[in-house]
Motif scaffolding. Structure first.
Motif, PDB file in Angstrom:
ATOM      1  N   GLN A 179       0.843  -1.195   0.000  1.00 47.91           N
ATOM      2  CA  GLN A 179       0.000   0.000   0.000  1.00 47.91           C
ATOM      3  C   GLN A 179       0.878   1.244   0.000  1.00 47.91           C
ATOM      4  O   GLN A 179       1.887   1.306   0.686  1.00 47.91           O
ATOM      5  CB  GLN A 179      -0.908   0.000   1.225  1.00 47.91           C
ATOM      6  N   VAL A 180       0.438   2.239  -0.750  1.00 50.26           N
ATOM      7  CA  VAL A 180       1.167   3.506  -0.835  1.00 50.26           C
ATOM      8  C   VAL A 180       1.302   4.122   0.556  1.00 50.26           C
ATOM      9  O   VAL A 180       0.371   4.090   1.365  1.00 50.26           O
ATOM     10  CB  VAL A 180       0.416   4.457  -1.778  1.00 50.26           C
ATOM     11  N   GLN A 181       2.482   4.683   0.819  1.00 48.39           N
ATOM     12  CA  GLN A 181       2.691   5.396   2.072  1.00 48.39           C
ATOM     13  C   GLN A 181       3.177   6.804   1.784  1.00 48.39           C
ATOM     14  O   GLN A 181       4.079   6.998   0.959  1.00 48.39           O
ATOM     15  CB  GLN A 181       3.685   4.666   2.963  1.00 48.39           C
ATOM     16  N   LEU A 182       2.594   7.755   2.472  1.00 52.65           N
ATOM     17  CA  LEU A 182       2.966   9.167   2.360  1.00 52.65           C
ATOM     18  C   LEU A 182       3.089   9.703   3.786  1.00 52.65           C
ATOM     19  O   LEU A 182       2.126   9.652   4.550  1.00 52.65           O
ATOM     20  CB  LEU A 182       1.901   9.934   1.587  1.00 52.65           C
ATOM     21  N   VAL A 183       4.275  10.186   4.129  1.00 56.88           N
ATOM     22  CA  VAL A 183       4.533  10.648   5.489  1.00 56.88           C
ATOM     23  C   VAL A 183       5.003  12.095   5.440  1.00 56.88           C
ATOM     24  O   VAL A 183       6.113  12.375   4.999  1.00 56.88           O
ATOM     25  CB  VAL A 183       5.570   9.764   6.190  1.00 56.88           C
ATOM     26  N   GLU A 184       4.140  12.975   5.925  1.00 53.00           N
ATOM     27  CA  GLU A 184       4.441  14.404   5.928  1.00 53.00           C
ATOM     28  C   GLU A 184       5.028  14.817   7.275  1.00 53.00           C
ATOM     29  O   GLU A 184       4.686  14.244   8.312  1.00 53.00           O
ATOM     30  CB  GLU A 184       3.177  15.221   5.665  1.00 53.00           C
ATOM     31  N   SER A 185       5.901  15.829   7.238  1.00 48.10           N
ATOM     32  CA  SER A 185       6.492  16.352   8.463  1.00 48.10           C
ATOM     33  C   SER A 185       6.933  17.784   8.244  1.00 48.10           C
ATOM     34  O   SER A 185       6.958  18.267   7.101  1.00 48.10           O
ATOM     35  CB  SER A 185       7.675  15.493   8.906  1.00 48.10           C
ATOM     36  N   GLY A 186       7.281  18.457   9.335  1.00 47.02           N
ATOM     37  CA  GLY A 186       7.842  19.797   9.239  1.00 47.02           C
ATOM     38  C   GLY A 186       6.908  20.926   9.634  1.00 47.02           C
ATOM     39  O   GLY A 186       7.324  22.083   9.666  1.00 47.02           O
ATOM     40  N   GLY A 187       5.669  20.607   9.925  1.00 46.03           N
ATOM     41  CA  GLY A 187       4.743  21.656  10.331  1.00 46.03           C
ATOM     42  C   GLY A 187       5.038  22.169  11.722  1.00 46.03           C
ATOM     43  O   GLY A 187       5.939  21.683  12.416  1.00 46.03           O
ATOM     44  N   GLY A 188       4.268  23.169  12.121  1.00 43.03           N
ATOM     45  CA  GLY A 188       4.432  23.733  13.445  1.00 43.03           C
ATOM     46  C   GLY A 188       3.732  25.062  13.573  1.00 43.03           C
ATOM     47  O   GLY A 188       2.953  25.461  12.696  1.00 43.03           O
ATOM     48  N   LEU A 189       4.013  25.726  14.671  1.00 42.87           N
ATOM     49  CA  LEU A 189       3.460  27.055  14.943  1.00 42.87           C
ATOM     50  C   LEU A 189       4.499  28.096  14.563  1.00 42.87           C
ATOM     51  O   LEU A 189       5.658  28.019  15.015  1.00 42.87           O
ATOM     52  CB  LEU A 189       3.103  27.173  16.418  1.00 42.87           C
ATOM     53  N   VAL A 190       4.103  29.059  13.778  1.00 48.25           N
ATOM     54  CA  VAL A 190       5.019  30.095  13.326  1.00 48.25           C
ATOM     55  C   VAL A 190       4.291  31.432  13.301  1.00 48.25           C
ATOM     56  O   VAL A 190       3.068  31.483  13.086  1.00 48.25           O
ATOM     57  CB  VAL A 190       5.590  29.732  11.928  1.00 48.25           C
ATOM     58  N   GLN A 191       5.031  32.483  13.534  1.00 50.17           N
ATOM     59  CA  GLN A 191       4.443  33.819  13.500  1.00 50.17           C
ATOM     60  C   GLN A 191       4.242  34.280  12.055  1.00 50.17           C
ATOM     61  O   GLN A 191       4.948  33.819  11.148  1.00 50.17           O
ATOM     62  CB  GLN A 191       5.341  34.807  14.231  1.00 50.17           C
ATOM     63  N   PRO A 192       3.308  35.188  11.839  1.00 52.53           N
ATOM     64  CA  PRO A 192       3.143  35.756  10.492  1.00 52.53           C
ATOM     65  C   PRO A 192       4.463  36.317   9.977  1.00 52.53           C
ATOM     66  O   PRO A 192       5.213  36.963  10.727  1.00 52.53           O
ATOM     67  CB  PRO A 192       2.105  36.861  10.712  1.00 52.53           C
ATOM     68  N   GLY A 193       4.741  36.031   8.716  1.00 52.99           N
ATOM     69  CA  GLY A 193       6.005  36.443   8.129  1.00 52.99           C
ATOM     70  C   GLY A 193       7.101  35.416   8.252  1.00 52.99           C
ATOM     71  O   GLY A 193       8.169  35.563   7.628  1.00 52.99           O
ATOM     72  N   GLY A 194       6.868  34.389   9.014  1.00 52.39           N
ATOM     73  CA  GLY A 194       7.875  33.353   9.227  1.00 52.39           C
ATOM     74  C   GLY A 194       7.920  32.334   8.106  1.00 52.39           C
ATOM     75  O   GLY A 194       7.202  32.437   7.104  1.00 52.39           O
ATOM     76  N   SER A 195       8.780  31.330   8.300  1.00 54.15           N
ATOM     77  CA  SER A 195       8.996  30.308   7.275  1.00 54.15           C
ATOM     78  C   SER A 195       8.940  28.913   7.879  1.00 54.15           C
ATOM     79  O   SER A 195       9.244  28.720   9.061  1.00 54.15           O
ATOM     80  CB  SER A 195      10.370  30.500   6.620  1.00 54.15           C
ATOM     81  N   LEU A 196       8.568  27.958   7.056  1.00 52.76           N
ATOM     82  CA  LEU A 196       8.618  26.550   7.403  1.00 52.76           C
ATOM     83  C   LEU A 196       8.979  25.769   6.144  1.00 52.76           C
ATOM     84  O   LEU A 196       8.680  26.202   5.027  1.00 52.76           O
ATOM     85  CB  LEU A 196       7.268  26.038   7.918  1.00 52.76           C
ATOM     86  N   ARG A 197       9.586  24.601   6.344  1.00 51.93           N
ATOM     87  CA  ARG A 197       9.876  23.698   5.240  1.00 51.93           C
ATOM     88  C   ARG A 197       9.221  22.351   5.531  1.00 51.93           C
ATOM     89  O   ARG A 197       9.590  21.690   6.506  1.00 51.93           O
ATOM     90  CB  ARG A 197      11.370  23.514   5.028  1.00 51.93           C
ATOM     91  N   LEU A 198       8.285  21.980   4.699  1.00 56.92           N
ATOM     92  CA  LEU A 198       7.615  20.701   4.855  1.00 56.92           C
ATOM     93  C   LEU A 198       8.302  19.637   4.010  1.00 56.92           C
ATOM     94  O   LEU A 198       8.841  19.933   2.936  1.00 56.92           O
ATOM     95  CB  LEU A 198       6.151  20.798   4.427  1.00 56.92           C
ATOM     96  N   SER A 199       8.263  18.406   4.497  1.00 59.73           N
ATOM     97  CA  SER A 199       8.801  17.268   3.761  1.00 59.73           C
ATOM     98  C   SER A 199       7.752  16.178   3.665  1.00 59.73           C
ATOM     99  O   SER A 199       6.930  16.015   4.567  1.00 59.73           O
ATOM    100  CB  SER A 199      10.041  16.704   4.468  1.00 59.73           C
ATOM    101  N   CYS A 200       7.808  15.418   2.593  1.00 62.09           N
ATOM    102  CA  CYS A 200       6.920  14.274   2.417  1.00 62.09           C
ATOM    103  C   CYS A 200       7.741  13.141   1.839  1.00 62.09           C
ATOM    104  O   CYS A 200       8.270  13.255   0.731  1.00 62.09           O
ATOM    105  CB  CYS A 200       5.769  14.619   1.493  1.00 62.09           C
ATOM    106  N   VAL A 201       7.845  12.065   2.600  1.00 61.37           N
ATOM    107  CA  VAL A 201       8.548  10.874   2.135  1.00 61.37           C
ATOM    108  C   VAL A 201       7.520   9.883   1.614  1.00 61.37           C
ATOM    109  O   VAL A 201       6.573   9.532   2.322  1.00 61.37           O
ATOM    110  CB  VAL A 201       9.382  10.244   3.256  1.00 61.37           C
ATOM    111  N   ALA A 202       7.715   9.452   0.380  1.00 61.54           N
ATOM    112  CA  ALA A 202       6.761   8.548  -0.275  1.00 61.54           C
ATOM    113  C   ALA A 202       7.397   7.173  -0.471  1.00 61.54           C
ATOM    114  O   ALA A 202       8.613   7.059  -0.671  1.00 61.54           O
ATOM    115  CB  ALA A 202       6.350   9.122  -1.617  1.00 61.54           C
ATOM    116  N   SER A 203       6.562   6.159  -0.414  1.00 65.58           N
ATOM    117  CA  SER A 203       7.077   4.808  -0.631  1.00 65.58           C
ATOM    118  C   SER A 203       5.989   3.917  -1.214  1.00 65.58           C
ATOM    119  O   SER A 203       4.803   4.248  -1.183  1.00 65.58           O
ATOM    120  CB  SER A 203       7.606   4.208   0.672  1.00 65.58           C
ATOM    121  N   ARG A 204       6.446   2.790  -1.753  1.00 68.50           N
ATOM    122  CA  ARG A 204       5.574   1.738  -2.285  1.00 68.50           C
ATOM    123  C   ARG A 204       4.877   2.133  -3.584  1.00 68.50           C
ATOM    124  O   ARG A 204       3.796   1.615  -3.898  1.00 68.50           O
ATOM    125  CB  ARG A 204       4.575   1.251  -1.230  1.00 68.50           C
ATOM    126  N   PHE A 205       5.484   3.052  -4.320  1.00 69.98           N
ATOM    127  CA  PHE A 205       5.087   3.316  -5.693  1.00 69.98           C
ATOM    128  C   PHE A 205       6.284   3.955  -6.379  1.00 69.98           C
ATOM    129  O   PHE A 205       7.183   4.481  -5.700  1.00 69.98           O
ATOM    130  CB  PHE A 205       3.835   4.209  -5.779  1.00 69.98           C
TER     131      PHE A 205
END
Length: 122
Positions: free
Chosen positions: A1-27
């Motif tokens: 079965q396809v797997q998708l695992v997201e990470s990197g979110g959080g609480l940030v102030q307006p104007g701030g930055s975040l980098r999200l990642s998604c690791v995919a497998s089984r396709f």
């Protein structure tokens, strides 16, 4: 079965930055376009950004153009979303999925990951 695992979110102030990642497998990751979607409370899931299989073509929602950048590393089976100049209206749960190249709609509609929460607030 396809797997998708997201990470990197959080609480940030307006104007701030975040980098999200998604690791995919089984396709065969490198043969699929990939997209990021988000769903805010009480709203439907919407497309945020998409990237072609080789990374040469990208597509962004008007609301994030110039602030978000999607990229991918096929060797790592990972897709990224760099989010800059974040606004409160970017608050949502962010998900990744493979995408149909012609429409950028999700391929594996029954295999969503858990998503990663992004909250933009002062």
């Amino acid at each position: 079965q396809v797997q998708l695992v997201e990470s990197g979110g959080g609480l940030v102030q307006p104007g701030g930055s975040l980098r999200l990642s998604c690791v995919a497998s089984r396709f065969p990751f490198s043969t699929y376009a990939m997209s990021w979607y988000r769903q805010a409370p009480g709203k439907e899931r919407e497309l945020v950004a998409a990237i072609s299989s080789a990374g040469g073509t990208t597509n962004y929602a008007d609301s994030v153009k110039g602030r978000f950048t999607i990229s991918r590393d096929n060797a790592k089976h990972t897709v990224y979303l760099q989010m800059n100049s974040l606004k409160p209206e970017d608050t949502a749960v962010y998900y990744c999925n493979a995408a149909y190249r012609s429409t950028w709609t999700p391929v594996f509609v029954n295999s969503w990951g858990q998503g990663t929460q992004v909250t933009v607030s002062s």
